[in-house]
Write an enzyme that holds these catalytic residues in place. Structure first.
Site, PDB file in Angstrom:
ATOM      1  N   ASP A  13       0.548  -1.376  -0.370  1.00 32.65           N
ATOM      2  CA  ASP A  13      -0.010   0.086  -0.276  1.00 32.65           C
ATOM      3  C   ASP A  13       0.484   1.384  -0.152  1.00 32.65           C
ATOM      4  O   ASP A  13       1.912   1.331   0.162  1.00 32.65           O
ATOM      5  CB  ASP A  13      -0.769   0.014   1.093  1.00 32.65           C
ATOM      6  CG  ASP A  13      -2.094   0.791   0.682  1.00 32.65           C
ATOM      7  OD1 ASP A  13      -2.655   0.709  -0.079  1.00 32.65           O
ATOM      8  OD2 ASP A  13      -2.633   1.106   2.514  1.00 32.65           O
ATOM      9  N   ASN A  61     -10.613  -2.968  -5.343  1.00 36.28           N
ATOM     10  CA  ASN A  61     -10.458  -1.650  -6.104  1.00 36.28           C
ATOM     11  C   ASN A  61     -10.831  -1.151  -7.817  1.00 36.28           C
ATOM     12  O   ASN A  61     -10.572  -0.642  -8.534  1.00 36.28           O
ATOM     13  CB  ASN A  61      -8.560  -1.807  -6.450  1.00 36.28           C
ATOM     14  CG  ASN A  61      -7.955  -2.026  -5.178  1.00 36.28           C
ATOM     15  OD1 ASN A  61      -6.817  -2.976  -4.438  1.00 36.28           O
ATOM     16  ND2 ASN A  61      -8.341  -0.528  -4.175  1.00 36.28           N
TER      17      ASN A  61
HETATM   18  C1  IPE Z   1      -5.471  -2.507   0.216  1.00 37.45           C
HETATM   19  O1  IPE Z   1      -5.311  -1.146  -0.174  1.00 37.45           O
HETATM   20  C2  IPE Z   1      -5.381  -3.243  -1.676  1.00 37.45           C
HETATM   21  C3  IPE Z   1      -3.903  -4.055  -2.007  1.00 37.45           C
HETATM   22  C4  IPE Z   1      -3.060  -3.314  -1.457  1.00 37.45           C
HETATM   23  C5  IPE Z   1      -3.466  -3.905  -3.448  1.00 37.45           C
HETATM   24  P1  IPE Z   1      -6.264  -0.397  -0.479  1.00 37.45           P
HETATM   25  O2  IPE Z   1      -5.776   0.935  -0.406  1.00 37.45           O
HETATM   26  O3  IPE Z   1      -7.242  -0.540  -1.119  1.00 37.45           O
HETATM   27  O4  IPE Z   1      -6.829  -0.064   1.167  1.00 37.45           O
HETATM   28  P2  IPE Z   1      -7.656   0.760   1.698  1.00 37.45           P
HETATM   29  O5  IPE Z   1      -9.054   1.891   0.947  1.00 37.45           O
HETATM   30  O6  IPE Z   1      -6.460   1.615   2.099  1.00 37.45           O
HETATM   31  O7  IPE Z   1      -8.408  -0.096   2.321  1.00 37.45           O
HETATM   32  C1  IPE Z   2      -1.348   0.390  -3.465  1.00 39.06           C
HETATM   33  O1  IPE Z   2      -1.246   1.484  -3.184  1.00 39.06           O
HETATM   34  C2  IPE Z   2      -1.662  -0.189  -4.627  1.00 39.06           C
HETATM   35  C3  IPE Z   2      -2.966  -0.871  -5.418  1.00 39.06           C
HETATM   36  C4  IPE Z   2      -4.401  -0.838  -4.320  1.00 39.06           C
HETATM   37  C5  IPE Z   2      -3.395  -1.257  -6.623  1.00 39.06           C
HETATM   38  P1  IPE Z   2      -2.454   2.757  -3.296  1.00 39.06           P
HETATM   39  O2  IPE Z   2      -3.144   3.442  -4.703  1.00 39.06           O
HETATM   40  O3  IPE Z   2      -3.664   2.076  -2.724  1.00 39.06           O
HETATM   41  O4  IPE Z   2      -2.064   4.409  -2.759  1.00 39.06           O
HETATM   42  P2  IPE Z   2      -2.564   4.834  -1.695  1.00 39.06           P
HETATM   43  O5  IPE Z   2      -2.896   4.037  -0.025  1.00 39.06           O
HETATM   44  O6  IPE Z   2      -3.734   5.413  -1.917  1.00 39.06           O
HETATM   45  O7  IPE Z   2      -1.491   5.836  -1.262  1.00 39.06           O
HETATM   46 MG    MG Z   3      -3.829   2.335  -0.468  1.00 44.97          MG
END
Ligand code: IPE
Ligand code: IPE
Ligand code: MG
Length: 239
Positions: A13, A61
């Site tokens: 993340d 996502n």
């Molecule tokens: C979790 O991250 C999913 C992945 C890393 C693929 P998200 O960014 O989607 O989760 P939340 O929204 O912070 O819970």
């Molecule tokens: C994790 O990074 C990747 C996926 C969930 C695909 P994020 O896109 O959630 O990045 P943040 O959490 O918004 O910084």
């Molecule tokens: Mg995230």
């Protein structure tokens, strides 16, 4: 190194925040995140980790803007093409958990190709969680079990936690020993809810695109100081 975790799972993340901090578009964070994946897959293999499971894309996502989802699918498609040689060279067995059918057809066929090409490999098992939701995984398992009970192949009283586990996407994986989440969020976000029951959790403020071998080592060292009790008394306790 003593007591290496056999199975390390990672919630990758913080890609978006990494990009924002640099005044870049969110997708640049995803692009850089692929470098972290390469580096961590290599490092985990070298360390002798037997199972590495990476949360790459959740079912939730899909609800992100279409541009971002499209970009992530492109990255995934390229990754599946480019990394096959490296994965094969390193004797890694590629797997996926999640709803394969939700993914674009071209990606599904690349995943099938990679699964097939690496199925006889005996090194680290690399599992990507793609279009993954733990709640859907559990509900899918319940549906399969219900069918078996209905057809008389399985008796309701024979359903134990072990039996149940065999209907999850992770049927062939041991439960994770160590869960790493980058970017400081203290939550599970619908990842491996059943399987993480007794997993040691390590959260780091590092954003995923900055996460490298040293950070993995730090997480493992922290894991090695933990005392896993599984609901019992400490090993050293005399009571
Ligand atoms: C979790 O991250 C999913 C992945 C890393 C693929 P998200 O960014 O989607 O989760 P939340 O929204 O912070 O819970
Ligand atoms: C994790 O990074 C990747 C996926 C969930 C695909 P994020 O896109 O959630 O990045 P943040 O959490 O918004 O910084
Ligand atoms: Mg995230």
């Amino acid at each position: 190194m003593s007591e290496l975790p056999q199975h390390v799972a990672i919630i990758m993340d913080g890609n978006g925040r990494w990009a924002m901090e640099r005044g870049l578009a969110r997708v640049q964070g995803h692009q850089s995140g692929v470098e972290s994946i390469r580096s961590i897959v290599r490092a985990a293999g070298e360390l002798g980790i037997k199972y590495l499971t990476l949360y790459a894309f959740s079912t939730e996502n899909w609800g992100r803007p279409q541009d971002e989802v499209g970009f992530l699918m492109n990255l995934l498609s390229n990754y599946l093409d480019k990394e096959l040689a490296e994965i094969t060279k390193n004797n890694i067995q590629f797997r996926m958990i999640g709803r394969l059918d939700d993914l674009p057809a071209e990606i599904q066929s690349k995943i099938r190709r990679n699964l097939k090409a690496t199925e006889a490999n005996t090194g680290m098992v690399l599992t990507l969680a793609l279009s993954y939701s733990s709640r859907i995984e559990i509900v899918d398992a319940v549906k399969k079990i219900a069918e078996k009970v209905k057809s008389g192949e399985l008796a309701a009283q024979d359903i134990t936690p072990d039996v149940f586990s065999r209907y999850l996407y992770t049927a062939e994986l041991p439960d994770p020993d160590l869960l790493i989440r980058t970017s400081g969020e203290m939550r599970i976000s619908n990842f491996l809810l059943w399987q993480l029951s007794y997993t040691e959790i390590y959260v780091t403020e590092k954003l995923w695109p900055d996460f490298r071998k040293d950070d993995l080592l730090k997480a493992i060292q922290e894991y090695q100081t933990r005392e896993r009790r599984f609901g019992r008394h400490p090993v050293r306790s005399k009571n």
